[in-house]
Each structure stands twice: as structure tokens, then as C-alpha cells.
Design an enzyme around this catalytic site. Structure first.
Site, PDB file in Angstrom:
ATOM      1  N   GLY A 180      33.582   3.159 -22.646  1.00 63.22           N
ATOM      2  CA  GLY A 180      34.562   2.302 -23.320  1.00 63.22           C
ATOM      3  C   GLY A 180      35.603   3.057 -24.139  1.00 63.22           C
ATOM      4  CB  SER A 181      36.753   6.580 -24.293  1.00 64.97           C
ATOM      5  OG  SER A 181      37.202   6.851 -22.992  1.00 64.97           O
TER       6      SER A 181
ATOM      7  NE  ARG B 139      28.056  -4.576 -11.097  1.00 65.11           N
ATOM      8  CZ  ARG B 139      26.841  -4.659 -10.543  1.00 65.11           C
ATOM      9  NH1 ARG B 139      26.673  -5.282  -9.390  1.00 65.11           N
ATOM     10  NH2 ARG B 139      25.792  -4.156 -11.156  1.00 65.11           N
TER      11      ARG B 139
ATOM     12  CG  ASN C 105      41.133   0.010 -12.307  1.00 61.32           C
ATOM     13  OD1 ASN C 105      40.272   0.081 -13.191  1.00 61.32           O
ATOM     14  ND2 ASN C 105      41.098   0.782 -11.234  1.00 61.32           N
TER      15      ASN C 105
ATOM     16  CG  HIS D 208      41.683   5.609  -9.966  1.00 60.51           C
ATOM     17  ND1 HIS D 208      40.380   5.284  -9.623  1.00 60.51           N
ATOM     18  CD2 HIS D 208      42.006   6.709  -9.245  1.00 60.51           C
ATOM     19  CE1 HIS D 208      39.958   6.151  -8.714  1.00 60.51           C
ATOM     20  NE2 HIS D 208      40.925   7.021  -8.474  1.00 60.51           N
TER      21      HIS D 208
ATOM     22  CG  ASP E 246      45.503  -4.691  -4.020  1.00 60.33           C
ATOM     23  OD1 ASP E 246      44.436  -4.034  -4.123  1.00 60.33           O
ATOM     24  OD2 ASP E 246      46.489  -4.280  -3.393  1.00 60.33           O
ATOM     25  CD  GLU E 247      40.847  -9.976  -1.681  1.00 54.27           C
ATOM     26  OE1 GLU E 247      39.761  -9.428  -1.409  1.00 54.27           O
ATOM     27  OE2 GLU E 247      40.984 -11.202  -1.765  1.00 54.27           O
ATOM     28  N   GLY E 248      41.935  -4.401  -2.628  1.00 55.46           N
ATOM     29  CA  GLY E 248      41.470  -3.089  -2.166  1.00 55.46           C
ATOM     30  C   GLY E 248      40.762  -2.300  -3.252  1.00 55.46           C
TER      31      GLY E 248
ATOM     32  CG  ASP F 285      40.311   2.896  -7.206  1.00 55.41           C
ATOM     33  OD1 ASP F 285      40.181   2.136  -8.181  1.00 55.41           O
ATOM     34  OD2 ASP F 285      39.419   3.682  -6.846  1.00 55.41           O
TER      35      ASP F 285
HETATM   36  C1  GRF Z   1      37.964   6.482 -16.858  1.00 57.59           C
HETATM   37  O1  GRF Z   1      38.071   7.825 -16.475  1.00 57.59           O
HETATM   38  C2  GRF Z   1      38.736   5.590 -15.947  1.00 57.59           C
HETATM   39  O2  GRF Z   1      39.842   6.198 -15.381  1.00 57.59           O
HETATM   40  C3  GRF Z   1      37.722   5.271 -14.865  1.00 57.59           C
HETATM   41  O3  GRF Z   1      36.477   5.206 -15.537  1.00 57.59           O
HETATM   42  C4  GRF Z   1      36.535   5.974 -16.736  1.00 57.59           C
HETATM   43  C5  GRF Z   1      36.159   5.034 -17.854  1.00 57.59           C
HETATM   44  O4  GRF Z   1      35.997   5.713 -19.064  1.00 57.59           O
HETATM   45  N1  GRF Z   1      38.076   4.056 -14.170  1.00 57.59           N
HETATM   46  P1  GRF Z   1      35.744   4.893 -20.406  1.00 57.59           P
HETATM   47  O5  GRF Z   1      34.544   4.000 -20.190  1.00 57.59           O
HETATM   48  O6  GRF Z   1      36.975   4.123 -20.731  1.00 57.59           O
HETATM   49  O7  GRF Z   1      35.454   5.955 -21.420  1.00 57.59           O
END
Ligand code: GRF
Length: 193
Positions: free
Chosen positions: A11-12, A92, A108, A110, A142-144, A146
Site C-alpha cells: 500500500g505504499s 487480480r 492502475n 504498473h 480495460d479488459e486486458g 495492463d
Molecule cells: C507497485 O510496484 C505497482 O506498480 C504494482 O504493484 C506494486 C504495489 O506496491 N502494480 P504498493 O502496494 O503500492 O507498495
């Protein structure tokens, strides 16, 4: 802007969003934090902060996000008044019940320069292929896996001697700046479809 957060881990990124709100850099509040993992530190961070939290019941599936669980999740987020849903390390795949409940309203983050290295442990994938740089991306979901329109992305160089951990840590520093900035952009353009 009323935010909902889904996370499975530390959760950073949620913390970075909270810090940006506290600093007056983001006009938003977090109404609900949900996790599929009862032990996720994101829930503890949220509780310490007095935020509403809850568990997503994935019916014993290890990686799947069953349709019934998505319907329930959408209803809880809507009841909390969530306008924009932020996935922050949520492991998920989000599908139609949630996508339809929040059209163009799910983001999201990534840890790569998408479309490069989708999926898990993208920093390791970048390291293993000998890339000179990687980065992070905030995109609409979206549905994919990333996929979805990119909102912001930023490069992170891969340095000699980098390990998977050192590289991921440097990517996260950038993520913590990029996610609040992307939410701000979406919030300012929230009249757009
Ligand atoms: C991050 O690196 C994010 O890009 C990926 O999962 C990690 C989550 O880190 N989707 P945190 O839980 O927010 O610390």
C-alpha cells in the site's frame, strides 16, 4: 474527487496518494479501501488512518476475481460514493462487472513503460532482458492485462549493479510521484467521457 482503492500488498502507493492529499496537492478523499488479502499491510495503513476498509471475498480462488465478488465490490464502492477507483498493487484482473460500474473511471499503476513488460515482477523482466531503462505507467483499466489508455509514464534508468530489489525500489520512488499526478489529471478532466 472521491477515491476508492483496491490493493493486495504493502500500500505504499495508497500512502503516496494520502500524502499528496495531506500536502494539499490533490483535492480528493479516500472513501473506501478494499483488499483480497486479509494480511495486506495496505489495510493496516488504512485503519491507522481511520479510513473505511473491507475484505473482498474471492470464494477461495487464489488468483481469479470471481464475477459475484466483482458485483459485490462494485456495490460497496458505489455505496461509499466512490467516483474514481485506483488499483494500487491489486493482483487480480478486473473484468466487466466492475468496468461497467466505473466506465473510464478505473486507474492502475504498473512498474514498467507499458506496453513493455506487462504482468508480474516487470522490473525483473526488464533486468533479465538487459534493458537500459524501464519505468512506470499509470493507465486506465480495460479488459486486458495492463492494457488500456496511458495517462502518464516516466522512465527509470537501469544502473550497473542493479538488483531486482534496488530497481523496484527506485521505480517505486517515481510511482509515488506519478500516481497522485495522474489522479489530478483525471480529476481535472473529469467532464471527459
Ligand atoms: C507497485 O510496484 C505497482 O506498480 C504494482 O504493484 C506494486 C504495489 O506496491 N502494480 P504498493 O502496494 O503500492 O507498495
Amino acid at each position: 474527487m472521491v477515491l476508492g482503492i483496491l490493493g493486495s500488498g504493502s500500500g505504499s502507493n495508497m500512502q503516496a496518494i494520502l500524502d499528496a492529499i495531506d500536502a494539499g496537492e490533490l483535492a480528493a478523499r479516500i472513501a473506501l479501501v478494499l483488499s483480497d488479502n486479509p494480511d495486506a499491510f495496505i489495510l493496516e495503513r488504512a485503519c491507522r488512518r481511520g479510513l473505511a476498509t473491507g475484505l473482498i471475498d474471492c470464494r477461495g480462488f487464489r488468483t481469479k476475481f470471481p464475477e459475484a465478488a466483482q458485483v459485490e465490490t462494485a456495490a460497496r464502492l458505489q455505496a461509499a460514493g466512490v467516483e474514481l477507483l485506483c488499483l494500487a498493487g491489486f493482483l487480480r484482473l478486473v473484468k466487466r462487472p466492475l468496468l461497467e460500474a466505473f466506465p473510464q473511471r478505473i486507474l492502475n499503476i504498473h512498474p514498467s513503460l507499458l506496453p513493455a513488460y506487462p504482468g508480474l515482477e516487470s522490473w525483473r523482466q526488464a533486468l533479465d532482458t538487459g534493458a537500459a531503462e524501464t519505468g512506470c505507467t499509470v493507465h486506465f483499466v480495460d479488459e486486458g492485462m495492463d492494457t488500456g489508455p496511458i495517462i502518464l509514464q516516466e522512465c527509470v534508468p537501469i544502473l550497473p549493479g542493479d538488483t531486482a530489489d534496488s530497481l523496484h525500489a527506485r521505480i517505486q520512488v517515481v510511482e509515488h510521484r506519478l500516481y497522485p499526478a495522474a489522479i489530478r489529471l483525471v480529476a481535472h478532466n473529469s467532464h471527459l467521457p
